[in-house]
Design an enzyme around this catalytic site. Structure first.
Site, short mmCIF file in Angstrom:
data_model
loop_
_atom_site.label_atom_id
_atom_site.label_comp_id
_atom_site.label_asym_id
_atom_site.label_seq_id
_atom_site.Cartn_x
_atom_site.Cartn_y
_atom_site.Cartn_z
N TYR A 161 6.48 16.02 46.50
CA TYR A 161 7.39 17.16 46.73
C TYR A 161 8.64 16.94 45.89
CZ TYR A 161 10.65 20.32 49.14
OH TYR A 161 11.57 21.31 49.42
N ASP A 217 11.21 11.39 39.63
CA ASP A 217 11.99 12.05 40.67
C ASP A 217 12.40 10.97 41.68
OD1 ASP A 217 11.50 14.86 42.98
OD2 ASP A 217 13.06 13.32 42.80
N LYS A 219 20.41 12.91 47.60
CA LYS A 219 20.49 12.19 48.87
C LYS A 219 21.57 11.08 48.88
CE LYS A 219 15.66 13.25 49.91
NZ LYS A 219 15.61 14.02 51.17
P1 KE4 Z 1 16.82 18.71 48.31
O1 KE4 Z 1 16.83 20.02 47.55
O2 KE4 Z 1 16.22 18.87 49.69
O3 KE4 Z 1 18.17 18.01 48.31
O4 KE4 Z 1 15.86 17.70 47.51
C1 KE4 Z 1 14.54 18.09 47.22
C2 KE4 Z 1 13.71 16.84 46.99
C3 KE4 Z 1 13.40 16.48 45.69
N1 KE4 Z 1 12.66 15.38 45.42
C4 KE4 Z 1 12.21 14.58 46.42
C5 KE4 Z 1 11.39 13.38 46.09
C6 KE4 Z 1 12.50 14.91 47.78
O5 KE4 Z 1 12.02 14.11 48.77
C7 KE4 Z 1 13.27 16.05 48.07
C8 KE4 Z 1 13.59 16.48 49.50
N2 KE4 Z 1 13.10 15.62 50.55
C9 KE4 Z 1 12.81 16.27 51.81
C10 KE4 Z 1 12.25 15.24 52.80
N3 KE4 Z 1 11.41 14.24 52.25
C11 KE4 Z 1 14.01 16.95 52.35
C12 KE4 Z 1 13.95 17.31 53.81
C13 KE4 Z 1 13.94 18.81 54.03
O6 KE4 Z 1 13.28 19.53 53.23
O7 KE4 Z 1 14.60 19.25 55.00
#
Ligand code: KE4
Length: 426
Positions: free
Chosen positions: A142, A237, A265
């Protein structure tokens, strides 16, 4: 104060599903989401005053634990000076230098406001730099919710992406090619089916969105070689793994250098921050230097930068990552032992302070094997652990984290609770 059930009903009157991110709705674990009042250190407290030991850490950012004094002090100082200027500040340069010094692949870095934005921008930069359209991603990885990354594996040998959600156009998804994680032969086949068309290959160097899956021996080096052979950029990523596995992230941990890296994060310390960076020759294609456009009102926001620099400074202290690795190992081995003694089929993984206990025999090495996990069993486990004061991810396919604030006693309490719950559920 209303309780979580009442607050959830109220929230659903004004917010779709009552949440601002779907996973928080607890749909896959069949219970009402707990509304949070506060958090401190390794603890998080819901509106009914119940205390939990936090192994989610806001999905990764809170690696220092909640309310780290260094972050509070840095942010408080900045709050008094102003919160957003839409103009450059020396603080952004300080954080950029800290990122450049820490992350092997990064000569130049651009800050944005989320991981999604970082990935979306990195993909556009890779396309602008190579003049090619297609991207390769992995099933079960993801990368945020930008259109081209919300494509899942279609049918057929060369898995052309198909939209995994309404609203993503077929045209957009068709530029996304999908391969199984940890399968170099499949990646070679995807490249060979689209010679000269692939701008980049993006992956989570440790997969943290289908549980926790480490790269197989030679997988990352193999991808590095394939990208060089086919003229595509390799993008790590590291939104989860960045500053999580080492100060230099997975690329330091495994010794493989990508062309571009995305971050998020942890570098925001709990404030909205994303970043993407890479070698000078690529990053100089970005506006205002080059033709690839990318922008953001709150990019490099002073409050988020004040938090980020405090977090990076604290993580830079000697012994931090050895301590986190030791906690991860204690967590993983204890949970695996609890499952074994309860006679529950389970496969455990651990990289640094990222762990996952899959309720399936295993081995788990990609989405196909991860998706065999018993998610109904996980939901029962989750609910029982929540009632025992353990704050776990409401999904089998997320990481269970240790933080700098997680104590051995916290870990041993989780393991004891898991032992009780798994024995009851067996
Ligand atoms: P954000 O747009 O949520 O800040 O980041 C997206 C993203 C990009 N790349 C990786 C590897 C990620 O894990 C994420 C977002 N992680 C999820 C949970 N594993 C966010 C939690 C959520 O969607 O509420």
């Amino acid at each position: 104060m209303l309780n979580s059930v009442q607050l959830f009903e109220e929230a659903q009157k004004y917010i779709p599903g009552g949440v601002n991110s779907p996973v928080r709705a607890y749909k896959s674990v069949g219970t009402t989401p707990r509304f949070i009042d506060s958090a401190k250190g390794s603890r998080i407290y819901d509106v009914e005053g119940r205390e939990y030991i936090d192994f989610v850490q806001s999905w990764g950012p809170m690696i220092l634990g909640h309310g780290a004094p260094e972050v509070i002090e840095s942010v408080t100082d900045q709050l008094k000076r102003g919160t957003s200027f839409g103009a450059p500040t020396a603080l952004e340069t300080m954080v950029a230098k800290a990122v450049v010094d820490a992350v092997p692949s990064i000569d130049l870095v651009r800050f944005v406001s989320s991981g999604t934005e970082a990935v979306m921008s990195a993909i556009r930069l890779a396309r602008g730099y190579t003049g090619r359209d297609k991207l390769i991603k992995f099933d079960g990885n993801y990368h945020g919710h930008s259109d081209g990354l919300l494509a899942s594996a279609g049918s057929g040998l060369v898995t052309l992406g198909i939209p995994s959600t309404p609203g993503v156009t077929k045209g957009n998804a068709a530029d996304t090619l999908i391969a199984p994680y940890n399968d170099l032969a499949a990646v070679r086949a995807v490249f060979e089916a689209s010679p000269e068309e692939v701008a980049c290959l993006i992956l989570e160097p440790v997969a943290g969105n289908m549980g926790v899956i480490p790269p197989a021996e030679g997988f990352l080096q193999g991808l590095r070689d394939l990208c060089d052979e086919f003229g595509a950029l390799l993008i790590f990523d590291e939104v989860i793994t960045g500053f999580r596995l080492a100060l230099g992230g997975a690329q330091e941990y495994y010794g493989i250098t990508p062309d571009l890296t995305t971050l998020g994060k942890i570098i925001g310390g709990g404030f909205p921050v994303g970043a993407f960076g890479g070698r000078r020759g690529i990053m100089e294609k970005l506006a205002p230097l080059g033709p690839v456009y990318q922008a953001g009102t709150l990019s490099g926001n002073p409050i988020a930068m004040a938090a980020g620099i405090a977090v990076i400074d604290k993580l830079s202290r000697p012994g931090t990552y050895e301590d986190l690795e030791a906690k991860g190992k204690r967590l993983a081995s204890g949970l695996k032992a609890a499952a074994e003694s309860a006679g529950i089929p389970a496969f455990g993984t651990q990289v640094g302070s990222m762990t996952c206990l899959y309720f399936t025999e295993g081995p788990v090495s990609d989405w196909d094997s991860a998706s065999k996990a018993d998610t109904d069993f996980y939901a029962s486990y989750f609910r029982a652990m929540l009632d025992r004061g353990m704050w776990l991810a409401p999904s089998q396919f997320e990481a269970c984290f240790a933080s700098c604030a997680t104590t051995e006693a916290d870990i041993d309490a989780l393991i004891a609770a898991a032992g009780e719950v798994l024995s009851e559920l067996a």
